[in-house]
Scaffold this motif. Structure first.
Motif, PDB file in Angstrom:
ATOM      1  N   ARG A 197      21.054  27.182  28.403  1.00  9.33           N
ATOM      2  CA  ARG A 197      21.311  28.741  27.896  1.00  9.33           C
ATOM      3  C   ARG A 197      22.892  28.603  26.974  1.00  9.33           C
ATOM      4  NH1 ARG A 197      24.561  32.937  29.253  1.00  9.33           N
ATOM      5  NH2 ARG A 197      25.255  31.881  31.090  1.00  9.33           N
ATOM      6  N   GLN A 198      23.855  28.021  27.459  1.00 10.95           N
ATOM      7  CA  GLN A 198      24.984  28.140  26.815  1.00 10.95           C
ATOM      8  C   GLN A 198      24.568  27.486  25.374  1.00 10.95           C
ATOM      9  OE1 GLN A 198      27.386  26.414  29.775  1.00 10.95           O
ATOM     10  NE2 GLN A 198      27.976  28.444  30.492  1.00 10.95           N
ATOM     11  N   TYR A 199      24.028  26.214  25.332  1.00 14.00           N
ATOM     12  CA  TYR A 199      23.623  25.485  24.315  1.00 14.00           C
ATOM     13  C   TYR A 199      22.970  26.152  23.422  1.00 14.00           C
ATOM     14  CZ  TYR A 199      22.149  21.398  21.514  1.00 14.00           C
ATOM     15  OH  TYR A 199      21.980  20.570  20.527  1.00 14.00           O
ATOM     16  N   ALA A 200      21.924  26.835  23.722  1.00 14.60           N
ATOM     17  CA  ALA A 200      20.975  27.483  22.716  1.00 14.60           C
ATOM     18  C   ALA A 200      21.775  28.797  22.165  1.00 14.60           C
ATOM     19  CB  ALA A 200      19.833  28.264  23.332  1.00 14.60           C
ATOM     20  N   LEU A 201      22.542  29.554  23.185  1.00 13.21           N
ATOM     21  CA  LEU A 201      23.544  30.446  22.182  1.00 13.21           C
ATOM     22  C   LEU A 201      24.344  29.779  21.305  1.00 13.21           C
ATOM     23  CD1 LEU A 201      24.187  32.567  25.342  1.00 13.21           C
ATOM     24  CD2 LEU A 201      22.444  33.229  23.709  1.00 13.21           C
ATOM     25  N   ALA A 202      25.127  28.814  21.450  1.00 17.53           N
ATOM     26  CA  ALA A 202      26.128  28.391  20.897  1.00 17.53           C
ATOM     27  C   ALA A 202      25.542  27.643  19.551  1.00 17.53           C
ATOM     28  CB  ALA A 202      26.818  26.893  21.377  1.00 17.53           C
ATOM     29  N   ARG A 203      24.221  27.262  19.373  1.00 20.49           N
ATOM     30  CA  ARG A 203      23.537  26.850  18.218  1.00 20.49           C
ATOM     31  C   ARG A 203      23.380  27.983  17.173  1.00 20.49           C
ATOM     32  NH1 ARG A 203      18.824  22.755  19.543  1.00 20.49           N
ATOM     33  NH2 ARG A 203      18.327  23.268  17.452  1.00 20.49           N
ATOM     34  N   GLN A 204      23.020  29.348  18.008  1.00 18.73           N
ATOM     35  CA  GLN A 204      22.988  30.446  17.199  1.00 18.73           C
ATOM     36  C   GLN A 204      24.120  30.661  16.331  1.00 18.73           C
ATOM     37  OE1 GLN A 204      20.918  33.835  19.224  1.00 18.73           O
ATOM     38  NE2 GLN A 204      19.876  32.018  20.586  1.00 18.73           N
ATOM     39  N   VAL A 205      25.272  30.552  17.125  1.00 16.20           N
ATOM     40  CA  VAL A 205      26.790  30.916  16.529  1.00 16.20           C
ATOM     41  C   VAL A 205      27.039  30.129  15.517  1.00 16.20           C
ATOM     42  CG1 VAL A 205      29.114  31.133  17.092  1.00 16.20           C
ATOM     43  CG2 VAL A 205      27.354  32.047  18.596  1.00 16.20           C
ATOM     44  N   GLY A 206      26.607  28.677  15.585  1.00 18.01           N
ATOM     45  CA  GLY A 206      27.271  27.718  14.748  1.00 18.01           C
ATOM     46  C   GLY A 206      26.865  26.251  15.226  1.00 18.01           C
ATOM     47  N   THR A 207      27.539  25.219  14.760  1.00 20.40           N
ATOM     48  CA  THR A 207      27.313  23.941  15.200  1.00 20.40           C
ATOM     49  C   THR A 207      28.187  23.546  16.329  1.00 20.40           C
ATOM     50  OG1 THR A 207      26.422  23.416  12.961  1.00 20.40           O
ATOM     51  CG2 THR A 207      27.091  21.750  14.669  1.00 20.40           C
ATOM     52  N   PRO A 208      27.566  23.246  17.791  1.00 21.13           N
ATOM     53  CA  PRO A 208      28.229  22.906  18.682  1.00 21.13           C
ATOM     54  C   PRO A 208      29.281  21.566  18.484  1.00 21.13           C
ATOM     55  CG  PRO A 208      26.138  23.769  19.424  1.00 21.13           C
ATOM     56  CD  PRO A 208      26.197  23.419  17.944  1.00 21.13           C
TER      57      PRO A 208
END
Length: 229
Positions: free
Chosen positions: A194-205
């Protein structure tokens, strides 16, 4: 059920130990929907039992499973006549054969881990809790039809030196030294997804380096539920 599975009494531990495991499987199964890990009859749980394992039955809502309804399967894939284990019994059996450290297995279809699996993507080291999976990633096993030997082989490969994996277009698997630990690990992997999917929406992890992941793995080695032991 094929003929070679019928009427063969699997070997196991003393009844008192087996009954304890059966009750724990029922109790942990009842937590799946509440935890968001699975819905309805999806997913399955198992625990090593003697030379075989106990696994939740096929197509039965978790709230309707009684301890006596849990199915015992031996290392050769035999179970008592009149019972039907989860259709995914094969990869449970093969994981136990390949991984002496695994005492329990949780297979579930939570939304975020399954979404990444539908994209056939690993979870990379974008957060230090990647260590819950036992390495620097949670791999995604190759796709094969459920219940097949090909899927089982792919899962065992994806779990090499790991404690969890995704399954392409399917779901997720978590191992543990106990059912409680395997359930905890499954929840943590879903949270990572979930965190990784959300981070990808914000930018590039930004991914952790190998040295950074190694440092966290060393700290986790003997820390409560995170420990392999």
């Amino acid at each position: 059920m094929t003929a070679d599975h019928a009427g063969l009494p699997p070997r196991g531990p003393p009844v008192s130990d087996e009954l304890t495991l059966r009750r724990e499987l029922v109790a942990q199964g009842a937590k799946l929907a509440v935890s968001g890990l699975s819905q309805g009859t999806s997913g399955n749980l198992s625990a090593r039992c003697g030379e075989g394992f106990l696994i939740t039955p096929s197509g039965t809502p978790y709230e309707d499973i009684a301890p006596e309804g849990v199915v015992v399967v031996d290392r050769d894939g035999h179970w008592p006549a009149g019972q039907r284990p989860s259709s995914e019994w094969r990869f449970h059996r093969d994981i136990y054969l390949a991984r002496p450290d695994a005492q329990a297995i949780v297979h579930v279809h939570p939304p975020y881990a399954t979404a990444l699996a539908m994209c056939r993507q690993d979870i990379p080291p974008a957060h230090y809790m990647i260590a819950v999976g036992g390495g620097d990633s949670v791999r995604c096993a190759a796709y094969h039809t459920y219940g097949t030997q090909a899927l089982s082989d792919a899962v065992v490969t994806a779990l090499e030196d790991r404690l969890a994996c995704l399954m392409a277009n399917h779901g997720m698997i978590a191992l543990g030294s106990s059912l409680a630990q395997a359930m905890w690990r499954a929840v943590e992997v879903e949270n990572l997804a979930r965190q990784y999917a959300l981070a990808r929406q914000v930018g590039t992890p930004v991914l952790l380096t190998d040295d950074e992941v190694t440092a966290v793995l060393e700290k986790f080695a003997h820390y409560g539920l995170m420990s392999r032991s």
